[in-house]
Write an enzyme that holds these catalytic residues in place. Structure first.
Site, PDB file in Angstrom:
ATOM      1  N   SER A   2       9.559 -20.195  27.201  1.00  0.00           N
ATOM      2  CA  SER A   2       8.493 -20.586  27.844  1.00  0.00           C
ATOM      3  C   SER A   2       7.750 -19.393  28.549  1.00  0.00           C
ATOM      4  CB  SER A   2       8.936 -21.361  28.958  1.00  0.00           C
ATOM      5  OG  SER A   2       7.730 -21.799  30.058  1.00  0.00           O
ATOM      6  N   TYR A  60      13.445 -23.170  36.996  1.00  0.00           N
ATOM      7  CA  TYR A  60      12.865 -23.176  35.401  1.00  0.00           C
ATOM      8  C   TYR A  60      12.742 -21.906  34.763  1.00  0.00           C
ATOM      9  CZ  TYR A  60      10.267 -24.839  31.499  1.00  0.00           C
ATOM     10  OH  TYR A  60       9.763 -25.017  30.278  1.00  0.00           O
TER      11      TYR A  60
END
Length: 256
Positions: A147, A160
């Protein structure tokens, strides 16, 4: 004669977390390019329904499997059974992911464990088992999904970011271990794409405007725009590429 440099036809590809969202798009893209695809999720019924949709759309051979990627023992048992039925996958896409949002001081321990377990531990569990079989065969492609948050932090998603940063470094470590066995391990790190996981974000007009302003391309990504990088990393074109992290983010991580 057809150039086979980017040819994945006839290859078997396992995509974790692929019953919907980004994983579904990646699996469908592989199927469109001739791969035999194995979809994965936690509930077999939903995975089989997704497999049937890809089958109808592409005419490809599509199988379904269901197991909990956060459970090491269950993952190993399911993968060994999968290999008995379909052989060792040629391409593995570690996509299973989870997002939880809260300031770090308010983040629940169980939510931290869920995020790390799904996003990072699962990559280890799946790759640990399948890399053994790939090494015996002396070939394999492992593509981990990272990501932009592996590089850029934002408020309320520190766990995250930590999980995706871990995926990038695990990718490099796996490449160091596995390249000698002719297994290439790389990472694709998407920017902001309109998926099920971030529906609340792209429906929020303030956030939507922030993404469009922050991204040089001035828009969100379309999930099909990830397929090119995946085909490259799953094909012979990347046979001397390993340990790399490719950002597909409209230029977001290239600018301040």
């Amino acid at each position: 004669m057809r150039d086979a440099l980017f040819d994945i036809s006839g290859q078997t590809a396992l995509v974790t977390g692929s019953s919907r969202g980004l994983g579904y798009a990646l699996a469908r893209g592989l199927a469109r390019h001739g791969a035999k695809v194995i979809l994965h999720g936690r509930t077999l019924e939903s995975v089989e329904a997704s497999a049937e949709r890809i089958r109808e759309e592409t005419g490809a051979e599509v199988a379904a499997t269901a197991f909990d990627v956060t459970d090491a023992a269950a993952t190993e048992a399911a993968l060994e059974k999968l290999i008995e039925s379909h052989g060792t996958p040629d391409i593995v896409v570690n996509n299973a992911g989870l997002q939880k949002r809260a300031p770090i001081s308010e983040f629940a321990v169980e939510d931290w464990n869920a995020v790390i377990g799904t996003n990072l531990n699962s990559v280890f569990h799946v790759s640990r088992v399948l890399s053994r079989h790939m090494a015996e065969r002396r070939s394999g492609k492992i593509v981990n999904i990272g990501s932009v948050q592996s590089k850029l932090a934002r408020e309320t998603i520190a766990p995250y970011s930590a999980s995706k940063g871990g995926v990038v470094m695990l990718t490099q470590g796996m490449a160091a271990d596995l390249a000698r066995h002719n297994i290439q391990v790389n990472c694709i790190s998407p920017g902001y794409f309109k998926t099920d996981m971030n529906t609340a974000l792209w429906q929020d007009e303030t956030f939507n405007q922030w993404v469009e302003k922050r991204t040089p391309a001035q828009r969100w990504g379309d999930v099909d725009e990830l397929i090119g990088a995946l085909i490259f990393l799953g094909s012979p074109a990347s046979n001397f590429v390993s340990g790399q992290n490719i950002f597909v983010d409209g230029g977001m991580t290239a600018v301040v």
